[in-house]
Design an enzyme around this catalytic site. Structure first.
Site, PDB file in Angstrom:
ATOM      1  CE  LYS A 172      36.277  30.595  36.432  1.00 44.80           C
ATOM      2  NZ  LYS A 172      37.171  31.242  37.415  1.00 44.80           N
ATOM      3  NE  ARG A 205      34.337  37.131  35.970  1.00 46.96           N
ATOM      4  CZ  ARG A 205      35.233  36.444  35.263  1.00 46.96           C
ATOM      5  NH1 ARG A 205      34.859  35.752  34.220  1.00 46.96           N
ATOM      6  NH2 ARG A 205      36.485  36.441  35.623  1.00 46.96           N
ATOM      7  NE  ARG A 222      46.032  32.745  35.793  1.00 50.01           N
ATOM      8  CZ  ARG A 222      44.715  32.668  35.824  1.00 50.01           C
ATOM      9  NH1 ARG A 222      44.118  31.528  36.110  1.00 50.01           N
ATOM     10  NH2 ARG A 222      43.979  33.734  35.590  1.00 50.01           N
ATOM     11  NE  ARG A 269      44.177  36.326  32.601  1.00 50.53           N
ATOM     12  CZ  ARG A 269      43.007  35.866  33.018  1.00 50.53           C
ATOM     13  NH1 ARG A 269      42.680  34.602  32.778  1.00 50.53           N
ATOM     14  NH2 ARG A 269      42.178  36.637  33.669  1.00 50.53           N
ATOM     15  NE  ARG A 318      41.467  38.491  37.449  1.00 49.20           N
ATOM     16  CZ  ARG A 318      42.561  37.759  37.205  1.00 49.20           C
ATOM     17  NH1 ARG A 318      43.758  38.231  37.474  1.00 49.20           N
ATOM     18  NH2 ARG A 318      42.435  36.561  36.700  1.00 49.20           N
TER      19      ARG A 318
END
Ligand code: AMP
Length: 216
Positions: free
Chosen positions: A13, A88, A127, A161, A172
């Site tokens: 996203k 969400r 990432r 992160r 998550r």
């Protein structure tokens, strides 16, 4: 045009939103980025949400709706908004509809980016971003052209992160299935939903999103 990019963590996203910002002059509203900024600047709210975010749980509806309200009231809406990581929950989706209405706007479309869990683990645990400009990279899929140097700004500091680890990711993902995936039905019923294959290449996903926007 106001759109939601809907999908689990790691669906891409943020990557796609950044391209829409560059190319269509849209404004990206990422509640995750706003919450991380609050943590970095050390606000009371930032301190309050830190543990919740690191565990991969959801921050309260009240906090994130407040953040979005503030942006909708102040940001330049001429190019339209991309909601990334918001809403969400069903309560957030209801609130977004009301907030948009209150500023004379509406939602044009919701693009669901479909991906499977195995791909997400590899995407997320690999990432990282440039510490200076925020450009996104990946250990396998997108390395900087010159090792250790950001392609975009030449920065040499990179960061990962705190919640991009397997434990938080499990939480998550479960939060996504339990609280966020009901939004697929919600927006389908509202005739706003378009689903695309989020596992395709970045360029192919970008084309699918463009087609979805044309179709909205
Ligand atoms: P993201 O950058 O979208 O993956 O968000 C990172 C974390 O911020 C999430 O795991 C949640 O803890 C929190 N968060 C971001 N957006 C929301 C939201 N709309 N509702 C609740 N929590 C959120």
């Amino acid at each position: 045009m106001n759109i939601i990019l809907l999908g689990p963590p790691g669906a891409g996203k943020g990557t796609q939103a950044a391209m829409l910002v560059d190319e269509r002059n849209m404004v990206q509203l990422s509640t995750g980025d706003m919450l991380r900024a609050a943590r970095t600047s050390g606000t009371e709210m930032g301190k309050m949400v830190a543990g919740v975010m690191d565990r991969g749980e959801l921050v309260t509806d009240e906090i994130v709706i407040g953040l979005i309200r503030e942006q909708l009231e102040t940001a330049d809406a001429s190019g339209g908004f991309i909601f990334d990581g918001f809403p969400r929950t069903l309560a957030q989706a209801d609130a977004l509809g009301e907030l948009l209405q209150s500023v004379g706007q509406s939602l044009d479309t919701v693009v669901e980016m479909r991906v499977d869990d195995t791909a997400l683990v590899a995407r997320i645990t690999g990432r990282y971003t440039c510490g200076n400009c925020g450009e996104g990279y990946h250990d396998e899929a997108k390395k900087p052209k010159v090792e250790g140097t950001c392609d975009k700004c030449g920065g040499t500091e990179f960061k990962r992160r705190a919640d991009d680890n397997e434990d938080s990711l499990k939480t998550r993902l479960m939060a996504y299935y339990k609280d966020t995936s009901p939004l697929i039905g919600y927006y389908y019923a509202n005739k706003k939903l378009q689903s695309i294959d989020g596992l395709a290449s970045i360029d192919a996903v970008k084309s699918s999103i463009s087609a979805a926007l044309e179709n909205a």
